[in-house]
Structures are given as structure tokens and as C-alpha cells.
Motif scaffolding. Structure first.
Motif, PDB file in Angstrom:
ATOM      1  N   LEU A   8      33.828  29.765  29.287  1.00  0.00           N
ATOM      2  CA  LEU A   8      34.242  29.789  27.992  1.00  0.00           C
ATOM      3  C   LEU A   8      34.625  30.686  27.162  1.00  0.00           C
ATOM      4  O   LEU A   8      35.726  30.309  25.918  1.00  0.00           O
ATOM      5  CB  LEU A   8      32.423  30.129  26.742  1.00  0.00           C
ATOM      6  CG  LEU A   8      31.358  28.801  27.363  1.00  0.00           C
ATOM      7  CD1 LEU A   8      30.288  30.025  26.174  1.00  0.00           C
ATOM      8  CD2 LEU A   8      31.405  27.519  27.143  1.00  0.00           C
ATOM      9  N   ARG A   9      36.218  31.236  27.625  1.00  0.00           N
ATOM     10  CA  ARG A   9      37.175  32.055  27.473  1.00  0.00           C
ATOM     11  C   ARG A   9      38.277  30.395  26.839  1.00  0.00           C
ATOM     12  O   ARG A   9      38.166  29.794  27.965  1.00  0.00           O
ATOM     13  CB  ARG A   9      37.137  32.062  28.608  1.00  0.00           C
ATOM     14  CG  ARG A   9      36.815  33.324  29.210  1.00  0.00           C
ATOM     15  CD  ARG A   9      37.076  34.498  30.943  1.00  0.00           C
ATOM     16  NE  ARG A   9      35.698  35.695  30.529  1.00  0.00           N
ATOM     17  CZ  ARG A   9      35.682  35.965  32.122  1.00  0.00           C
ATOM     18  NH1 ARG A   9      36.730  36.132  32.354  1.00  0.00           N
ATOM     19  NH2 ARG A   9      34.717  36.424  32.192  1.00  0.00           N
ATOM     20  N   THR A  10      39.161  31.826  26.245  1.00  0.00           N
ATOM     21  CA  THR A  10      40.511  30.579  25.786  1.00  0.00           C
ATOM     22  C   THR A  10      41.422  30.765  27.390  1.00  0.00           C
ATOM     23  O   THR A  10      42.544  29.453  27.680  1.00  0.00           O
ATOM     24  CB  THR A  10      40.936  31.179  24.683  1.00  0.00           C
ATOM     25  OG1 THR A  10      41.142  32.220  24.648  1.00  0.00           O
ATOM     26  CG2 THR A  10      39.971  30.929  23.949  1.00  0.00           C
ATOM     27  N   GLN A  11      41.127  31.500  28.106  1.00  0.00           N
ATOM     28  CA  GLN A  11      42.199  31.729  28.971  1.00  0.00           C
ATOM     29  C   GLN A  11      41.608  31.325  30.257  1.00  0.00           C
ATOM     30  O   GLN A  11      40.034  31.589  30.268  1.00  0.00           O
ATOM     31  CB  GLN A  11      42.967  32.890  29.362  1.00  0.00           C
ATOM     32  CG  GLN A  11      43.999  32.963  28.301  1.00  0.00           C
ATOM     33  CD  GLN A  11      44.307  34.599  28.332  1.00  0.00           C
ATOM     34  OE1 GLN A  11      43.538  35.317  28.505  1.00  0.00           O
ATOM     35  NE2 GLN A  11      45.473  34.270  27.628  1.00  0.00           N
ATOM     36  N   PRO A  12      42.722  31.045  31.446  1.00  0.00           N
ATOM     37  CA  PRO A  12      41.598  30.439  32.985  1.00  0.00           C
ATOM     38  C   PRO A  12      41.037  32.281  33.684  1.00  0.00           C
ATOM     39  O   PRO A  12      41.753  32.798  32.818  1.00  0.00           O
ATOM     40  CB  PRO A  12      42.298  29.759  33.406  1.00  0.00           C
ATOM     41  CG  PRO A  12      43.509  29.539  33.275  1.00  0.00           C
ATOM     42  CD  PRO A  12      43.682  30.530  31.800  1.00  0.00           C
ATOM     43  N   PRO A  13      39.751  31.812  33.916  1.00  0.00           N
ATOM     44  CA  PRO A  13      39.508  33.094  35.104  1.00  0.00           C
ATOM     45  C   PRO A  13      40.181  33.394  35.361  1.00  0.00           C
ATOM     46  O   PRO A  13      40.306  34.925  36.022  1.00  0.00           O
ATOM     47  CB  PRO A  13      38.144  32.324  35.106  1.00  0.00           C
ATOM     48  CG  PRO A  13      37.735  31.331  34.750  1.00  0.00           C
ATOM     49  CD  PRO A  13      38.653  30.531  33.968  1.00  0.00           C
ATOM     50  N   LYS A  14      40.801  33.484  35.790  1.00  0.00           N
ATOM     51  CA  LYS A  14      42.181  33.477  37.999  1.00  0.00           C
ATOM     52  C   LYS A  14      42.977  34.387  37.113  1.00  0.00           C
ATOM     53  O   LYS A  14      43.487  34.971  37.816  1.00  0.00           O
ATOM     54  CB  LYS A  14      42.316  32.181  38.395  1.00  0.00           C
ATOM     55  CG  LYS A  14      43.221  31.489  37.305  1.00  0.00           C
ATOM     56  CD  LYS A  14      44.507  30.269  38.056  1.00  0.00           C
ATOM     57  CE  LYS A  14      45.206  29.807  37.307  1.00  0.00           C
ATOM     58  NZ  LYS A  14      45.485  28.469  38.049  1.00  0.00           N
ATOM     59  N   GLU A  15      43.431  34.151  35.587  1.00  0.00           N
ATOM     60  CA  GLU A  15      44.290  35.217  35.004  1.00  0.00           C
ATOM     61  C   GLU A  15      43.267  36.624  34.670  1.00  0.00           C
ATOM     62  O   GLU A  15      44.502  37.783  34.280  1.00  0.00           O
ATOM     63  CB  GLU A  15      44.651  34.616  33.865  1.00  0.00           C
ATOM     64  CG  GLU A  15      45.294  33.504  34.158  1.00  0.00           C
ATOM     65  CD  GLU A  15      46.163  33.272  32.391  1.00  0.00           C
ATOM     66  OE1 GLU A  15      46.069  33.599  31.372  1.00  0.00           O
ATOM     67  OE2 GLU A  15      46.412  31.736  32.155  1.00  0.00           O
ATOM     68  N   HIS A  16      41.941  36.527  34.769  1.00  0.00           N
ATOM     69  CA  HIS A  16      41.407  38.432  34.757  1.00  0.00           C
ATOM     70  C   HIS A  16      41.038  38.711  36.043  1.00  0.00           C
ATOM     71  O   HIS A  16      40.986  39.308  35.360  1.00  0.00           O
ATOM     72  CB  HIS A  16      40.570  37.505  33.930  1.00  0.00           C
ATOM     73  CG  HIS A  16      40.855  37.159  32.360  1.00  0.00           C
ATOM     74  ND1 HIS A  16      41.272  37.953  30.941  1.00  0.00           N
ATOM     75  CD2 HIS A  16      40.669  36.139  31.941  1.00  0.00           C
ATOM     76  CE1 HIS A  16      42.314  37.256  30.666  1.00  0.00           C
ATOM     77  NE2 HIS A  16      41.146  36.556  30.767  1.00  0.00           N
ATOM     78  N   GLY A  64      44.916  43.389  32.883  1.00  0.00           N
ATOM     79  CA  GLY A  64      46.227  42.525  33.973  1.00  0.00           C
ATOM     80  C   GLY A  64      46.913  43.542  32.960  1.00  0.00           C
ATOM     81  O   GLY A  64      48.263  43.944  33.323  1.00  0.00           O
ATOM     82  N   ARG A  65      46.861  44.627  32.568  1.00  0.00           N
ATOM     83  CA  ARG A  65      48.075  45.354  32.109  1.00  0.00           C
ATOM     84  C   ARG A  65      48.204  47.177  33.362  1.00  0.00           C
ATOM     85  O   ARG A  65      46.783  46.785  33.719  1.00  0.00           O
ATOM     86  CB  ARG A  65      47.322  47.091  30.836  1.00  0.00           C
ATOM     87  CG  ARG A  65      47.212  45.541  29.330  1.00  0.00           C
ATOM     88  CD  ARG A  65      46.881  45.991  28.479  1.00  0.00           C
ATOM     89  NE  ARG A  65      45.346  45.745  28.829  1.00  0.00           N
ATOM     90  CZ  ARG A  65      44.086  46.139  28.052  1.00  0.00           C
ATOM     91  NH1 ARG A  65      44.257  45.898  26.582  1.00  0.00           N
ATOM     92  NH2 ARG A  65      43.192  46.883  28.261  1.00  0.00           N
ATOM     93  N   ASP A  66      49.261  47.220  33.379  1.00  0.00           N
ATOM     94  CA  ASP A  66      49.111  47.803  34.664  1.00  0.00           C
ATOM     95  C   ASP A  66      48.709  49.969  33.861  1.00  0.00           C
ATOM     96  O   ASP A  66      48.907  49.866  32.997  1.00  0.00           O
ATOM     97  CB  ASP A  66      50.749  48.142  34.792  1.00  0.00           C
ATOM     98  CG  ASP A  66      51.726  48.436  34.017  1.00  0.00           C
ATOM     99  OD1 ASP A  66      51.401  49.166  33.427  1.00  0.00           O
ATOM    100  OD2 ASP A  66      53.136  48.294  34.292  1.00  0.00           O
ATOM    101  N   LEU A  67      48.911  50.407  35.217  1.00  0.00           N
ATOM    102  CA  LEU A  67      48.689  51.964  34.716  1.00  0.00           C
ATOM    103  C   LEU A  67      49.396  52.717  33.524  1.00  0.00           C
ATOM    104  O   LEU A  67      48.754  53.309  32.234  1.00  0.00           O
ATOM    105  CB  LEU A  67      48.587  52.424  35.405  1.00  0.00           C
ATOM    106  CG  LEU A  67      48.350  54.464  35.790  1.00  0.00           C
ATOM    107  CD1 LEU A  67      46.919  53.996  35.402  1.00  0.00           C
ATOM    108  CD2 LEU A  67      48.580  54.890  36.768  1.00  0.00           C
ATOM    109  N   GLU A  68      50.786  52.299  33.299  1.00  0.00           N
ATOM    110  CA  GLU A  68      51.487  52.612  31.987  1.00  0.00           C
ATOM    111  C   GLU A  68      51.072  51.866  31.191  1.00  0.00           C
ATOM    112  O   GLU A  68      50.869  52.967  30.103  1.00  0.00           O
ATOM    113  CB  GLU A  68      53.037  52.495  32.794  1.00  0.00           C
ATOM    114  CG  GLU A  68      53.758  52.988  31.442  1.00  0.00           C
ATOM    115  CD  GLU A  68      55.242  52.649  32.144  1.00  0.00           C
ATOM    116  OE1 GLU A  68      56.097  52.851  30.693  1.00  0.00           O
ATOM    117  OE2 GLU A  68      55.756  52.564  33.128  1.00  0.00           O
ATOM    118  N   GLN A  69      50.550  51.119  30.828  1.00  0.00           N
ATOM    119  CA  GLN A  69      50.410  50.572  29.684  1.00  0.00           C
ATOM    120  C   GLN A  69      49.449  51.061  29.247  1.00  0.00           C
ATOM    121  O   GLN A  69      49.030  51.396  27.937  1.00  0.00           O
ATOM    122  CB  GLN A  69      50.426  48.682  29.950  1.00  0.00           C
ATOM    123  CG  GLN A  69      51.824  48.633  29.904  1.00  0.00           C
ATOM    124  CD  GLN A  69      51.272  47.098  30.408  1.00  0.00           C
ATOM    125  OE1 GLN A  69      50.214  46.230  31.163  1.00  0.00           O
ATOM    126  NE2 GLN A  69      52.703  45.948  29.647  1.00  0.00           N
TER     127      GLN A  69
END
Length: 133
Positions: free
Chosen positions: A62-70, A80-85
Motif C-alpha cells: 500500500l506504499r506510494t513508492q515501490p518497496p524496492k526503493e526502500h 535511502g539516506r547516507d550517514l552524513e544525512q
């Protein structure tokens, strides 16, 4: 002897409740009650965020973005954020916590009645229309 012991506080909670803080502001709720209010709000917020996170991971279809992006990638969190973010967000979260603390208690001390005290005289009730205004 029994009458004198019944009028004095006997438990720790009664002693704490009978104490009057010198930091209380006239026309506002006692500082102790305000602190308890903020703690309860924090607990509710944590449970609500945990609930939202559980729902997010329980219903991937039911997510608005595909699960593969997560999916977890190299040195990135679930979003999807890196350590600096992530460190930057953590620093901003701490700054927000400090600024909100200062704002809330600044309002308490600078604007008497912003966090109103309980009405002492319960014989005079307001109608629903008066409370809605």
C-alpha cells in the motif's frame, strides 16, 4: 494523636503534591503539572510514531513508492539516506528539542495564563457555547 497525623501528609506522593513550587506562575498551571503534561505528550508521540512505523512496514503493497526503493543499500538507512544525512538530521532533531523546550517554558514564564490553571470554583460552570468560543 490520630487527628494530628491524619492532617499531615503521610506518603511521599502526598508530600510532593502538597509542595508549592517557587517557580509557579500566577494564573498558570503549576510547573509540576506542566512538566507532567509534556512527559505525557512525549510518550503519546513516541507510541504514535511507533504505530506509524509498524503500519509502514506491515503493508508494503500500500506504499506510494515501490518497496524496492526502500531496500537497504550500502551504508544507507531504510529511507535511502547516507550517514552524513542521518547525522545532520540527528543534529537538527537535538536543536529542535532544545528550541521547543525553550519556547514552551518561555511561554510559561513570559505569558501568564498561556497554560491555564484548573478552575478552582467548580460551582460556576460554563455552557458548551462559552467553552467553544
Amino acid at each position: 494523636a490520630e487527628s494530628s497525623s491524619s492532617s499531615s501528609p503521610s506518603t511521599l506522593s502526598e508530600i510532593l503534591l502538597s509542595m508549592k513550587s517557587s517557580l509557579d506562575v500566577e494564573g498558570s498551571m503549576p510547573l509540576k503539572e506542566l512538566a507532567i503534561f509534556f512527559v505525557i505528550c512525549s510518550i503519546v508521540r513516541r507510541f504514535y510514531n511507533a504505530y506509524l512505523e509498524a503500519v509502514y512496514f506491515s503493508f508494503p503493497a500500500l506504499r506510494t513508492q515501490p518497496p524496492k526503493e526502500h531496500k537497504l543499500k550500502q551504508k544507507k538507512d531504510l529511507m535511502g539516506r547516507d550517514l552524513e544525512q542521518v547525522e545532520s538530521i540527528d543534529m537538527h532533531d537535538k536543536g529542535t528539542m532544545i528550541s521547543q523546550f525553550m519556547l514552551n517554558f518561555g511561554l510559561y514564564f513570559l505569558l501568564p495564563g498561556f497554560y491555564p490553571a484548573a478552575i478552582e470554583d467548580v460551582t460556576e460552570h460554563q455552557s458548551f457555547q462559552e467553552r467553544a468560543i
